[in-house]
Write an enzyme that holds these catalytic residues in place. Structure first.
Site, PDB file in Angstrom:
ATOM      1  N   HIS A  54     -11.662   2.092  -6.864  1.00 52.94           N
ATOM      2  CA  HIS A  54     -10.999   1.134  -5.987  1.00 52.94           C
ATOM      3  C   HIS A  54     -11.639   1.118  -4.614  1.00 52.94           C
ATOM      4  O   HIS A  54     -12.343   2.056  -4.229  1.00 52.94           O
ATOM      5  CB  HIS A  54      -9.524   1.514  -5.823  1.00 52.94           C
ATOM      6  CG  HIS A  54      -9.358   2.873  -5.205  1.00 52.94           C
ATOM      7  ND1 HIS A  54      -9.515   4.032  -5.934  1.00 52.94           N
ATOM      8  CD2 HIS A  54      -9.115   3.263  -3.932  1.00 52.94           C
ATOM      9  CE1 HIS A  54      -9.356   5.068  -5.142  1.00 52.94           C
ATOM     10  NE2 HIS A  54      -9.120   4.639  -3.916  1.00 52.94           N
ATOM     11  N   HIS A 114     -15.619   0.609   1.140  1.00 55.95           N
ATOM     12  CA  HIS A 114     -16.589   1.293   0.275  1.00 55.95           C
ATOM     13  C   HIS A 114     -15.951   1.602  -1.068  1.00 55.95           C
ATOM     14  O   HIS A 114     -14.714   1.659  -1.191  1.00 55.95           O
ATOM     15  CB  HIS A 114     -17.055   2.597   0.942  1.00 55.95           C
ATOM     16  CG  HIS A 114     -15.934   3.573   1.161  1.00 55.95           C
ATOM     17  ND1 HIS A 114     -15.063   3.478   2.239  1.00 55.95           N
ATOM     18  CD2 HIS A 114     -15.507   4.637   0.434  1.00 55.95           C
ATOM     19  CE1 HIS A 114     -14.163   4.446   2.174  1.00 55.95           C
ATOM     20  NE2 HIS A 114     -14.407   5.163   1.074  1.00 55.95           N
TER      21      HIS A 114
END
Lengths: 169, 169
Positions: free
Chosen positions: A34, A115
């Site tokens: 995620h 990220h």
């Protein structure tokens, strides 16, 4: 209860990232791959409904978008985390900032860099080994983002889903 | 891609059930404690949007409800699964039947018995031991159900969230 907000990339990217996370990320079995929009935060039950309404508003104000992952990067020495870096990450920064502002806005101790983690809590040596191996690899990965999710954390550290918010199509 | 549809009980019940699943359920790290509404099924990408619309319709047609877990039961000899049995399970059966009818309705080889698994794929001996220990225990657990979730399965067997459907409040 502890909540968190994240987007999940499409399945082919989650599968690729899991092939690294399995070895390098102790959170591998706690949550699928995620991109965090809002780190773990505390929210009392009586504020939950109001929070979901604000998140619905934010979702409505933002359109779906596409992001690309092009290379591996790291947060060393701030943290021993290796991740897929994101091109075209402006829409993620916008979501993050709108979401953060809609809760008790906390001064983060660092800039928000969206990220996709592939390894974390690694030893210095492991981080340098893995980054050394992956740094020259070119990635050409693309994923559509058209929703984000509010999750809550269970006692064992894993994350369970509370609600999906669809961006305005 | 493989999808599945489930409801999650409230956190305190998930935490309790995980304390058993950790020892007795090999799916412990693949998905949080859940009540399956529709078992794993195949859905092509071009049918996904249509499917979510039908699920939205079904969610709108059903009101939130409360279920109670009162005792431990098992599916032996059909399968070596131990679960928390559900009182007041009619609304779950309705959801199951509406959802199943909205896809290619498949004749299930068994009646749908909504349940919250606490152990599965156990040896005969383990099943009898654990059931023997738990069968006399009274449970007084209650959870509100006001949503269900569509999930998809990753290559490693774990489940990632696709979308939440809110029952009509």
């Amino acid at each position: 209860m502890h909540y968190g907000i994240a987007v999940f990339p499409q399945k082919h990217i989650q599968d690729l990232v899991n092939s690294y996370r399995k070895r390098y990320d102790p959170h591998y079995s706690l949550i699928p791959p995620h991109i965090t929009l809002k780190e773990k935060f505390e929210l009392s039950d009586d504020r939950l409904e109001d929070a979901t309404k604000r998140l619905e508003e934010i979702a409505k104000q933002n359109k779906p978008f596409t992001i690309r992952f092009h290379k591996v990067s790291h947060f060393h020495p701030t943290s021993n985390t290796i991740y897929l870096a994101i091109k075209d990450s402006e829409p993620l920064k916008t979501l993050h900032s709108q979401i953060n502002a809609s809760f008790d806005p906390t001064e983060l101790p660092y800039d928000y860099i969206p990220h996709l983690t592939i390894g974390q809590k690694m030893s210095e040596e492991e981080l340098h080994d893995v980054y050394g191996t992956l740094r020259l690899r070119q990635f050409e990965l693309e994923t559509k983002i058209d929703r984000f999710h509010l999750m809550y954390q269970l006692e064992n550290g894993s994350w369970s889903i509370y609600q999906t918010f669809l961006l305005n199509k």
